[in-house]
Design a protein around this motif. Structure first.
Motif, short mmCIF file in Angstrom:
data_model
loop_
_atom_site.label_atom_id
_atom_site.label_comp_id
_atom_site.label_asym_id
_atom_site.label_seq_id
_atom_site.Cartn_x
_atom_site.Cartn_y
_atom_site.Cartn_z
N ASP A 30 0.83 -1.21 0.00
CA ASP A 30 0.00 0.00 0.00
C ASP A 30 0.86 1.26 0.00
OD1 ASP A 30 -2.37 -1.35 -0.08
OD2 ASP A 30 -2.75 -1.24 2.08
N TYR A 31 1.99 1.20 0.71
CA TYR A 31 2.88 2.38 0.74
C TYR A 31 3.48 2.63 -0.64
CZ TYR A 31 6.63 5.56 2.02
OH TYR A 31 7.46 6.65 2.08
N LYS A 32 3.84 1.56 -1.32
CA LYS A 32 4.38 1.70 -2.67
C LYS A 32 3.32 2.31 -3.60
CE LYS A 32 6.53 -1.01 -6.38
NZ LYS A 32 6.96 -2.37 -6.82
N ASN A 33 2.08 1.90 -3.41
CA ASN A 33 0.98 2.46 -4.20
C ASN A 33 0.79 3.94 -3.89
OD1 ASN A 33 -1.27 2.47 -5.97
ND2 ASN A 33 -2.65 2.19 -4.23
N TYR A 34 0.87 4.28 -2.59
CA TYR A 34 0.74 5.68 -2.16
C TYR A 34 1.80 6.55 -2.82
CZ TYR A 34 2.33 9.50 0.86
OH TYR A 34 2.81 10.69 1.32
N ILE A 35 3.06 6.11 -2.79
CA ILE A 35 4.16 6.87 -3.38
C ILE A 35 3.94 7.06 -4.88
CG2 ILE A 35 6.62 6.80 -3.97
CD1 ILE A 35 6.12 7.63 -1.11
N SER A 36 3.37 6.04 -5.53
CA SER A 36 3.22 6.10 -6.99
C SER A 36 2.07 7.01 -7.43
CB SER A 36 3.00 4.69 -7.55
OG SER A 36 1.75 4.16 -7.15
N VAL A 37 1.06 7.20 -6.55
CA VAL A 37 -0.12 7.98 -7.00
C VAL A 37 -0.17 9.40 -6.44
CG1 VAL A 37 -1.50 5.90 -7.31
CG2 VAL A 37 -1.59 7.12 -5.12
N LYS A 38 0.56 9.70 -5.37
CA LYS A 38 0.53 11.06 -4.85
C LYS A 38 1.18 11.99 -5.87
CE LYS A 38 4.88 11.66 -2.35
NZ LYS A 38 5.50 12.23 -1.16
N GLN A 39 0.67 13.23 -5.91
CA GLN A 39 1.17 14.20 -6.88
C GLN A 39 1.64 15.46 -6.17
OE1 GLN A 39 -1.56 14.87 -10.24
NE2 GLN A 39 -2.68 13.05 -9.57
N ASN A 40 2.74 16.00 -6.63
CA ASN A 40 3.20 17.30 -6.15
C ASN A 40 2.77 18.36 -7.15
OD1 ASN A 40 4.57 16.34 -3.79
ND2 ASN A 40 6.18 15.56 -5.13
N LEU A 41 1.87 19.22 -6.75
CA LEU A 41 1.28 20.21 -7.65
C LEU A 41 1.73 21.62 -7.29
CD1 LEU A 41 -2.39 18.85 -7.68
CD2 LEU A 41 -0.53 18.25 -9.23
N LYS A 42 1.75 22.48 -8.31
CA LYS A 42 2.07 23.88 -8.11
C LYS A 42 0.97 24.75 -8.73
CE LYS A 42 7.12 23.44 -7.86
NZ LYS A 42 8.43 23.91 -8.39
N PHE A 43 0.58 25.79 -8.00
CA PHE A 43 -0.42 26.73 -8.48
C PHE A 43 0.14 28.14 -8.35
CE2 PHE A 43 -2.60 23.06 -6.74
CZ PHE A 43 -3.52 22.73 -7.73
N HIS A 44 0.02 28.92 -9.42
CA HIS A 44 0.46 30.30 -9.36
C HIS A 44 -0.61 31.15 -8.67
CE1 HIS A 44 3.97 29.58 -11.75
NE2 HIS A 44 3.25 29.07 -12.74
N LYS A 45 -0.21 32.31 -8.16
CA LYS A 45 -1.13 33.23 -7.51
C LYS A 45 -2.32 33.51 -8.43
CE LYS A 45 -1.39 37.88 -5.52
NZ LYS A 45 -0.64 39.12 -5.21
N GLY A 46 -3.54 33.35 -7.90
CA GLY A 46 -4.74 33.59 -8.68
C GLY A 46 -5.30 32.36 -9.36
N GLU A 47 -4.53 31.27 -9.39
CA GLU A 47 -5.03 30.05 -10.03
C GLU A 47 -6.00 29.32 -9.11
OE1 GLU A 47 -2.29 28.01 -13.31
OE2 GLU A 47 -1.39 27.91 -11.32
N THR A 48 -6.94 28.61 -9.74
CA THR A 48 -7.94 27.85 -9.00
C THR A 48 -7.41 26.45 -8.68
OG1 THR A 48 -9.77 29.04 -10.06
CG2 THR A 48 -10.27 26.87 -9.09
#
Length: 237
Positions: A30-48
């Motif tokens: 399950d931990y391997k699955n967690y690492i594979s599906v989590k995403q690091n996202l970035k949003f600029h100021k004003g983005e939804t």
């Protein structure tokens, strides 16, 4: 709730919402699955980050930056519900209720967030008692905040509301090295929060400045006299 208790909840969430903590909760698979599906996202100021009415398919843990949750009223006017800072989690309420998002999340600064798909987050709640307990504390705290907001808008004058919201923003978001609250708000946004017209907010901010309660540089505000603001707003921190 006192600042001390609020800080404890935030620190507990920050500690438990981490790769190290999840590795303890999950099986190796399950931990391997967690690492594979989590995403690091970035949003600029004003983005939804997500839209009001959108379908929740996961949760967002803010690692950096500030965001706001807001909702449009019947006449199209935005109502700010609350501010989100680093170390906070959003999107979980609608997910747990099985309903569409009831608010819009928007980045107020550049934001970095970890996105967890719904199936992983729900599984973590099932197998991780520490995470479940912290989430219960968080939900209870936010329920208390909502109750306080009703009293805030119904029973306090606009002047009292402005004094209180400045203190609460400083408490929640902190200050920069020069002492200014770590958020840049337009006069319209301040008026929206305290439930008044923009012109009234502009006048009150000017009066607070003249009374040397605050210092203003553009959209940035520094509290100069906490004691007077606490007394003026009848605030218990």
């Amino acid at each position: 709730m006192s600042l001390e208790k609020q800080t404890l909840i935030e620190e507990s969430l920050l500690k438990v919402f981490s790769d190290e903590s999840f590795q303890e909760m999950l099986s190796p698979e399950d931990y391997k699955n967690y690492i594979s599906v989590k995403q690091n996202l970035k949003f600029h100021k004003g983005e939804t980050i997500f839209e009001d009415g959108g379908t929740p398919n996961g949760v967002y843990f803010l690692k950096k930056g500030t965001a706001k949750l807001s909702k449009q009223g019947v006449y199209g006017k935005e109502q700010i519900l609350r501010f989100i800072k680093e170390g906070d989690l959003i999107g979980y309420r609608s997910l747990l209720c099985g309903e569409q998002f009831q608010a819009k999340a928007e980045a107020m600064t550049d934001v970095e967030a970890t996105f967890l798909p719904s199936e992983i987050f729900l599984h973590l709640l099932e197998v991780g008692p520490k995470l479940s307990f912290v989430m219960l504390q968080k939900i209870a705290f936010e329920l208390g905040e909502s109750s306080n907001t009703v009293t805030f808008l119904a029973q306090k004058t606009v002047r009292e509301r402005l004094a209180e919201i400045l203190l609460l923003l400083e408490q929640k978001l902190g200050t920069d090295p020069e002492g200014f609250i770590k958020i840049s708000l337009t006069r319209e946004e301040i008026a929206n929060i305290i439930g008044t017209a923009t012109e009234s907010a502009i006048r009150l901010i000017s009066e607070f400045k003249q009374d040397e309660l605050i210092e203003v540089e553009g959209r940035n505000i520094k509290i100069l006299n906490h004691e007077k603001l606490i007394k003026l707003g009848h605030v218990t921190l």
